[in-house]
Scaffold this active site. Structure first.
Site, mmCIF file in Angstrom:
data_model
loop_
_atom_site.group_PDB
_atom_site.id
_atom_site.type_symbol
_atom_site.label_atom_id
_atom_site.label_comp_id
_atom_site.label_asym_id
_atom_site.label_seq_id
_atom_site.Cartn_x
_atom_site.Cartn_y
_atom_site.Cartn_z
ATOM 1 N N LYS A 249 -2.553 -9.478 8.722
ATOM 2 C CA LYS A 249 -3.992 -9.736 8.548
ATOM 3 C C LYS A 249 -4.630 -10.199 9.856
ATOM 4 O O LYS A 249 -5.749 -9.804 10.171
ATOM 5 C CB LYS A 249 -4.207 -10.786 7.446
ATOM 6 C CG LYS A 249 -3.815 -10.263 6.069
ATOM 7 C CD LYS A 249 -4.942 -10.375 5.073
ATOM 8 C CE LYS A 249 -4.641 -9.636 3.783
ATOM 9 N NZ LYS A 249 -3.653 -10.310 2.935
ATOM 10 N N LYS B 25 1.602 2.539 2.085
ATOM 11 C CA LYS B 25 1.348 2.354 0.656
ATOM 12 C C LYS B 25 -0.105 2.650 0.279
ATOM 13 O O LYS B 25 -0.990 2.624 1.131
ATOM 14 C CB LYS B 25 1.704 0.934 0.243
ATOM 15 C CG LYS B 25 0.826 -0.151 0.837
ATOM 16 C CD LYS B 25 0.956 -1.461 0.055
ATOM 17 C CE LYS B 25 -0.231 -2.349 0.339
ATOM 18 N NZ LYS B 25 -0.590 -3.272 -0.699
ATOM 19 N N LYS C 216 -6.369 -0.592 -1.278
ATOM 20 C CA LYS C 216 -7.829 -0.411 -1.277
ATOM 21 C C LYS C 216 -8.430 -0.562 0.112
ATOM 22 O O LYS C 216 -9.528 -0.101 0.355
ATOM 23 C CB LYS C 216 -8.534 -1.310 -2.278
ATOM 24 C CG LYS C 216 -8.015 -2.702 -2.383
ATOM 25 C CD LYS C 216 -8.556 -3.393 -3.624
ATOM 26 C CE LYS C 216 -7.780 -4.640 -3.922
ATOM 27 N NZ LYS C 216 -6.928 -4.506 -5.104
HETATM 28 P P1 ADP Z 1 -4.256 -3.936 -2.267
HETATM 29 O O1 ADP Z 1 -2.963 -3.841 -1.497
HETATM 30 O O2 ADP Z 1 -4.842 -2.634 -2.576
HETATM 31 O O3 ADP Z 1 -5.233 -4.895 -1.643
HETATM 32 P P2 ADP Z 1 -3.507 -6.065 -3.943
HETATM 33 O O4 ADP Z 1 -2.936 -6.676 -2.722
HETATM 34 O O5 ADP Z 1 -4.685 -6.718 -4.579
HETATM 35 O O6 ADP Z 1 -3.844 -4.555 -3.656
HETATM 36 O O7 ADP Z 1 -2.332 -5.920 -5.005
HETATM 37 C C1 ADP Z 1 -2.351 -6.386 -6.324
HETATM 38 C C2 ADP Z 1 -1.043 -6.073 -6.985
HETATM 39 O O8 ADP Z 1 -0.773 -4.680 -6.944
HETATM 40 C C3 ADP Z 1 0.177 -6.732 -6.314
HETATM 41 O O9 ADP Z 1 1.113 -7.078 -7.296
HETATM 42 C C4 ADP Z 1 0.709 -5.668 -5.428
HETATM 43 O O10 ADP Z 1 2.086 -5.812 -5.154
HETATM 44 C C5 ADP Z 1 0.445 -4.435 -6.261
HETATM 45 N N1 ADP Z 1 0.278 -3.267 -5.388
HETATM 46 C C6 ADP Z 1 -0.754 -3.025 -4.556
HETATM 47 N N2 ADP Z 1 -0.595 -1.849 -3.915
HETATM 48 C C7 ADP Z 1 0.586 -1.345 -4.360
HETATM 49 C C8 ADP Z 1 1.314 -0.151 -4.089
HETATM 50 N N3 ADP Z 1 0.848 0.759 -3.257
HETATM 51 N N4 ADP Z 1 2.489 0.031 -4.724
HETATM 52 C C9 ADP Z 1 2.957 -0.890 -5.600
HETATM 53 N N5 ADP Z 1 2.334 -2.008 -5.911
HETATM 54 C C10 ADP Z 1 1.150 -2.254 -5.308
#
Ligand code: ADP
Ligand code: TRP
Length: 331
Positions: free
Chosen positions: A111, A194, A197
């Protein structure tokens, strides 16, 4: 019954990574465990200090959770900021969280590399707040995707350290959880890494996306010029499309395209068309529910109130115990 906690930040709509990494587990776990799921709106301030419309985002996130099948009568679903006991536990855990260990956290390093202009203390102490979210309900299972593994390890460190320092057994050890197998990492559509968003336009398929948008994004997904030798190893972007296909398509479909790849007769256009249609079919019922629920203000308010109340009852018990163990007056 074993306790479960998990949360997602309301910094954007839910995508397929969130669904298969986390939310799919929530829906199953609510029938088997005492579950607490929350919308991590405190956490969202670490990267979005002045969100444009936080109230709207939280309500949208709740609609999406419910549309996926989370049942407020089977589990406790609430907004993190409706549970200030979490903030008290965060403060107390921070007293025994070391700057060195927080600075070594991979997500912190990532970050600050991405946003060197906003390296705030909330970002540094993100893992302590997350530990507080989990420990406030004494959860032992935490359904999350693979990217959260290190945060869970830190939660265990903070829990064990607290018990040791205050010579108590207040906190159990929380562990990341996924039904059946290892933690999930859903790939994005841009060829590497991965689905997320904040990974750039077109990388993520959201549950709120319309069929047209899904088709457009999938058709634009990164591939290569195609296999030339039978049995050739798949490059990452193509392997990613197959990984996505395994989530939403039948095994026959996956096998069909795999054999086409193996004998070099595959046409990526056909693969993408099939993948897009299977995603559309998978998302359509959830998408419909999102629209129905999001327009039901009364339902959303009722669920939020009910969740906050149930979460308070659990958190109050933990906070009283923690205050007592440390030596503060208890209420
Ligand atoms: P982002 O990475 O899009 O900001 P978050 O960090 O809010 O999403 O993730 C919320 C939940 O979704 C967490 O438990 C995270 O591990 C899971 N998650 C997010 N992206 C993935 C992904 N590409 N594959 C598997 N799990 C994910
Ligand atoms: N850090 C998680 C994420 O980015 C969100 C989160 C906050 C969380 N607190 C939590 C997940 C507690 C599980 C348990 O996805």
């Amino acid at each position: 019954m074993e306790r479960v906690v998990s949360g997602i930040r309301p910094t954007g709509n839910l995508h397929l990574g969130n669904y298969f990494g986390a939310v799919r587990n929530f829906v199953r776990m609510q029938h088997e465990y005492d579950c607490f799921f929350f919308i991590a709106d405190y956490h969202s301030l670490t990267t979005h200090p002045t969100p444009e419309n936080l109230r709207r985002s939280v309500r949208q996130a709740l609609s999406e959770y419910l549309a996926c099948g989370i049942d407020p009568d089977k589990c406790t679903i609430y907004a993190q900021s409706d549970l200030p006991e979490t903030a008290e536990l965060y403060l107390l855990l921070n007293m025994n969280a070391y700057v060195g260990e927080l600075e070594r956290c991979t997500s912190f390093k990532e970050k600050i590399r991405k946003h060197p202009d906003n390296v705030n203390a909330g970002l540094l102490t993100y893992p302590t707040l997350m530990a507080a979210d989990i420990l406030i309900h004494k959860a032992v299972k935490v359904p999350v995707g693979k990217d959260q593994e290190q945060h869970l390890e830190m939660s265990r460190t903070f829990a064990n350290r607290f018990n040791r320092l205050y010579n108590c057994t207040t906190f159990p050890e929380p562990h990341a959880f996924n039904f059946g197998s290892g933690l999930v990492k859903v790939p994005g559509l841009d060829g590497s890494g991965k689905m997320g968003k904040s990974e750039g336009e077109g990388n993520a398929i959201f549950l709120a996306d319309s069929p047209e948008v899904i088709r457009k994004k999938v058709m634009r997904a990164v591939t290569d010029s195609g296999p030339v030798n039978p049995g050739q190893e798949m490059p990452e972007p193509v392997a990613n499309l197959f990984s996505l296909m395994r989530l939403v398509s039948t095994s026959d479909t996956v096998e069909f395209f795999e054999s086409k790849y193996q004998d070099c007769s595959i046409r990526y256009g056909d693969l993408k068309k099939q993948l897009a249609e299977d995603m559309v079919a998978f998302i359509a019922p959830i998408n419909e529910e999102i629209h129905r629920i999001a327009s039901d203000d009364a339902l959303i308010s009722k669920v939020m109130d009910q969740g906050a109340e149930k979460a308070h009852a659990s958190a109050n018990k933990t906070i009283s115990e923690v205050r007592n163990v440390i030596g503060f007056r208890t209420k």
